[in-house]
Write a protein that holds these residues in place. Structure first.
Motif, PDB file in Angstrom:
ATOM      1  N   LEU A 222      -2.821  -0.245  -6.339  1.00 39.16           N
ATOM      2  CA  LEU A 222      -2.492  -1.331  -5.431  1.00 39.16           C
ATOM      3  C   LEU A 222      -2.682  -2.689  -6.110  1.00 39.16           C
TER       4      LEU A 222
ATOM      5  N   ALA B  58       2.236   1.617  -3.496  1.00 38.88           N
ATOM      6  CA  ALA B  58       1.209   2.091  -4.426  1.00 38.88           C
ATOM      7  C   ALA B  58       1.003   3.598  -4.274  1.00 38.88           C
TER       8      ALA B  58
ATOM      9  N   THR C  52       0.836  -1.204   0.000  1.00 40.52           N
ATOM     10  CA  THR C  52       0.000   0.000   0.000  1.00 40.52           C
ATOM     11  C   THR C  52       0.869   1.252   0.000  1.00 40.52           C
TER      12      THR C  52
END
Length: 111
Positions: free
Chosen positions: A34, A27, A24
Motif C-alpha cells: 500500500l 494493493a 487498498t
C-alpha cells in the motif's frame, strides 16, 4: 531516459476512479505494498521501481502488463478495442464474487 512519474500517477488515479477501486483494493489485488501504491498515485517518491511492480499494477487494473511502463517512458500505448470495458466487467465480476462469498460465510456463521 526521461521518466514521467506524474503521468503514471495520473493514469493510476484515473483508472482507480474508473473502476471504483481504492488504493487498498489495488494493493491487495496487485500484491504491491500500500505504501508503494500511495507513493506512485501521489508521486511522492520517484525512485527506480522494479519493472514487475508496474506490471503487477497494470494487470490488477485490467491493462496489459507493459501499460504503466509505457506511460512512464512517454510512449503511447494501444489497447484492443473494448479492452477497457471488458477489464472493467472482469474486475466488477471478481469484486461481486468476493462479496457473495463473504455474505455466504456470514450467513453460515449465523445458522
Amino acid at each position: 531516459m526521461e521518466q514521467d512519474w506524474t503521468a503514471v500517477g495520473d493514469a493510476l488515479r484515473a483508472r482507480l476512479d474508473e473502476l471504483g477501486m481504492t488504493m487498498t483494493d489495488l494493493a491487495t489485488k496487485s500484491g504491491v505494498s500500500l505504501t508503494t501504491v500511495r507513493e506512485l498515485v501521489h508521486v511522492l517518491n520517484t525512485r527506480r521501481r522494479q519493472p514487475r511492480t508496474l506490471a503487477s499494477l497494470s494487470a490488477a487494473l485490467g491493462w496489459p502488463g507493459e501499460h504503466l511502463g509505457s506511460v512512464l517512458r512517454g510512449r503511447p500505448t494501444s489497447e484492443p478495442s473494448g479492452f477497457g470495458s471488458l477489464a472493467s466487467v472482469h474486475s466488477e465480476l471478481q469484486d461481486l464474487r468476493q462479496r457473495v462469498e463473504a455474505l455466504e460465510r456470514a450467513v453460515r456463521r449465523t445458522d
